[in-house]
Design an enzyme around this catalytic site. Structure first.
Site, short mmCIF file in Angstrom:
data_model
loop_
_atom_site.label_atom_id
_atom_site.label_comp_id
_atom_site.label_asym_id
_atom_site.label_seq_id
_atom_site.Cartn_x
_atom_site.Cartn_y
_atom_site.Cartn_z
N GLU A 1 45.54 22.93 31.73
CA GLU A 1 45.52 21.96 30.63
C GLU A 1 45.31 22.60 29.28
O GLU A 1 45.62 22.01 28.23
CB GLU A 1 44.43 20.91 30.90
CG GLU A 1 43.01 21.43 30.93
CD GLU A 1 42.64 22.01 32.30
OE1 GLU A 1 41.51 22.49 32.44
OE2 GLU A 1 43.49 22.00 33.21
N SER B 1 42.75 49.16 27.66
CA SER B 1 42.62 49.82 26.35
C SER B 1 41.28 50.54 26.35
O SER B 1 40.26 50.01 25.92
CB SER B 1 42.68 48.80 25.21
OG SER B 1 42.54 49.41 23.96
N GLU C 1 47.36 32.63 39.99
CA GLU C 1 47.85 32.68 38.62
C GLU C 1 49.38 32.53 38.57
O GLU C 1 49.92 31.88 37.67
CB GLU C 1 47.43 33.99 37.95
CG GLU C 1 45.95 34.12 37.69
CD GLU C 1 45.46 33.20 36.56
OE1 GLU C 1 46.31 32.61 35.86
OE2 GLU C 1 44.23 33.09 36.40
N GLU D 1 46.71 25.49 28.36
CA GLU D 1 47.81 26.42 28.08
C GLU D 1 49.12 25.67 27.86
O GLU D 1 49.33 24.56 28.35
CB GLU D 1 47.96 27.41 29.23
CG GLU D 1 46.74 28.29 29.44
CD GLU D 1 46.85 29.14 30.71
OE1 GLU D 1 46.63 30.36 30.60
OE2 GLU D 1 47.13 28.58 31.78
N ALA E 1 49.83 36.62 34.35
CA ALA E 1 48.60 37.41 34.43
C ALA E 1 47.40 36.48 34.36
O ALA E 1 47.51 35.33 33.92
CB ALA E 1 48.54 38.44 33.31
N GLY F 1 39.73 52.75 24.79
CA GLY F 1 38.93 53.02 23.59
C GLY F 1 38.32 51.78 23.00
O GLY F 1 37.47 51.88 22.11
N GLU G 1 37.65 46.60 30.13
CA GLU G 1 38.48 45.82 31.05
C GLU G 1 39.49 46.71 31.78
O GLU G 1 40.06 47.64 31.20
CB GLU G 1 39.26 44.75 30.28
CG GLU G 1 40.14 43.88 31.17
CD GLU G 1 41.05 42.96 30.37
OE1 GLU G 1 40.98 41.74 30.58
OE2 GLU G 1 41.84 43.47 29.54
N ARG H 1 49.63 33.32 21.27
CA ARG H 1 48.36 34.03 21.40
C ARG H 1 47.64 34.01 20.05
O ARG H 1 48.15 34.53 19.04
CB ARG H 1 48.59 35.47 21.84
CG ARG H 1 49.08 35.62 23.28
CD ARG H 1 48.07 35.09 24.29
NE ARG H 1 48.32 35.55 25.64
CZ ARG H 1 47.60 35.18 26.69
NH1 ARG H 1 46.58 34.34 26.53
NH2 ARG H 1 47.88 35.64 27.89
N GLU I 1 51.03 29.48 36.45
CA GLU I 1 51.80 29.76 35.24
C GLU I 1 53.29 29.56 35.41
O GLU I 1 53.97 29.16 34.46
CB GLU I 1 51.53 31.20 34.77
CG GLU I 1 50.09 31.42 34.33
CD GLU I 1 49.88 32.76 33.64
OE1 GLU I 1 50.88 33.49 33.43
OE2 GLU I 1 48.72 33.07 33.30
#
Length: 417
Positions: free
Chosen positions: A135, A109, A88, A137, A69, A111, A115, A57, A92
């Site tokens: 392609e 999240s 997905e 990932e 995910a 704050g 999302e 990441r 994956e």
């Protein structure tokens, strides 16, 4: 002080996947696709292994461990959460799912971003490819035994991987509903539910308030098979044979319970599905062959599939019996446990002339058949436990209730003198 703000949001940056928004004193990000929703997929294979993915990441500049995910509706705005989740999962991990269930939707999240993410439980898993992502990932798939999953995650963190905090919520949801109740069947092993809404109850209890000391167990009373298992691949004629159930023992048990005023329980499902008269370690618990008949639906079962039958049928049946025995013990009631079975005169090509045998130091045997058509004999087995005074095994090929009831009462009265 309230932080609600009526000012219109101001977009200060917008990219392909996210935009940065300022609203009053708040700065936060939004997803650019319709709905701004993502999905995390909780998936357990038929071998009872949890699916995790590993990938690098960029924001963290580290490799992470996550559950599968992806975004909902980023390719097709009309795509449902369930369809997106299965897509997905396939992309994956190389696994697909027969069913997908949205468990909850909540902020990731609150704050820092608007999302939200949907937790989706995928069941009925089947491998269709290798996975690895699209392609853009480079994903490594990990299949980790469910019982070892949490410890495996801790080990990966010790090795320097970043672990998504949502993983522990996902692991909890494998075995629990949102209210904390256990997931009894469908998601526990990554399999479709064994028992459907139109399948009968696992057992039936007769004369629940019976006053006599007798407690009658008919482990092989039924011959039903869950609809999902399609009669185990057998014709009805095979299920009607003795391999499918103890012929006539259900009626025998109910009649004896009536005459003795005895508590009785009948197990509904076929002994070929799972034999409730066997310990869990028995090789004949789920037979692949019975009396020379091959059972297609029992061939090559995974440990998860075997455990599913134990959890759905065997365990609750014996738990009900244990609960009754505990209640009687706590009330100081004497209990005479009678196990009800019928038998076939020929099994596996061998003649079976007769008498059930128990290793015991004290027995009483009914000396004569109860009628000319019956080879019924019974053995009284004395056991010493904290719940059971003694045990009897009754096997019969007819329904001569008066003789059986008289025999039981004679033994009971004799045992007290």
């Amino acid at each position: 002080m309230s932080q609600r703000n009526t000012e219109a949001p101001r977009v200060v940056y917008e990219g392909k996947y996210q935009r940065m928004v300022v609203r009053g004193s708040w700065e936060y990000s939004e997803r650019t696709h319709a709905g701004g929703l993502a999905a995390i997929i909780i998936a357990v294979t038929p071998e009872d292994k949890v699916l995790f993915v590993e990938q690098f990441r960029v924001p963290l500049q580290a490799s992470t461990i996550e559950m599968p995910a992806g975004l909902v509706g980023d390719i097709d705005a009309g795509e449902s959460i369930e369809v997106s989740a299965v897509r997905e999962l396939e992309e994956e991990t190389g696994w697909t799912a027969e069913h997908a269930e949205v468990l909850m939707i909540g902020p990731t999240s609150s704050g820092a971003s608007s999302e939200k993410i949907a937790f989706v439980r995928a069941t009925g898993l089947r491998r269709i490819g290798e996975g690895g992502g699209d392609e853009s990932e480079d994903i490594t798939v990990h299949e980790v035994p469910r019982a070892q999953a949490a410890a495996w995650l801790v080990q990966k963190m010790a090795e320097g991987y970043e672990a998504d905090a949502k993983l522990w919520a996902g692991l909890w949801m494998i075995e629990h509903h949102l209210d904390g109740g256990p997931v009894a069947d469908a998601g526990l092993h990554g399999l479709p539910a064994l028992l459907g809404a139109d399948d009968p109850a696992i057992f039936s209890v007769h004369r629940a308030q019976g006053a006599s000391p007798f407690l009658l167990l008919a482990d092989h009373a039924g011959q039903r098979v869950p609809r999902a298992l399609a009669d185990l691949g057998l014709p009805q004629a095979e299920l009607d044979r003795h391999i499918g159930w103890d012929i006539g023992i259900g009626g025998t048990t109910r009649g004896l319970a009536e005459r003795l005023d005895a508590w009785a329980i009948e197990q509904t499902y076929s002994r070929l599905l799972i034999d409730c008269n066997r310990p869990l370690v028995s090789p004949t618990l789920i037979p692949e062959v019975s009396d020379h008949t091959v059972v297609p639906g029992n061939a090559g079962l995974s440990s998860a599939q075997r455990q599913q039958r134990i959890d759905a049928i065997h365990a609750p049946y014996h738990a009900r019996i244990d609960a009754e025995l505990d209640t009687r013990r706590d009330a100081g009631r004497p209990t005479l446990l009678v196990m009800m079975h019928s038998f076939t005169p020929v099994m596996n090509g061998m003649q079976r002339p007769g008498t059930p045998v128990c290793c015991t130091t004290r027995t009483r045997v009914l000396p004569t058949p109860c009628c000319r058509h019956c080879a019924m004999k019974a053995t009284w087995w004395w056991a010493t436990t904290n719940r059971i005074r003694s045990t009897a095994i009754v096997t019969t090929r007819c329904r001569c209730m008066a003789k059986v009831a008289a025999w039981c009462m004679w033994n009971w009265k004799s045992a007290r003198t």
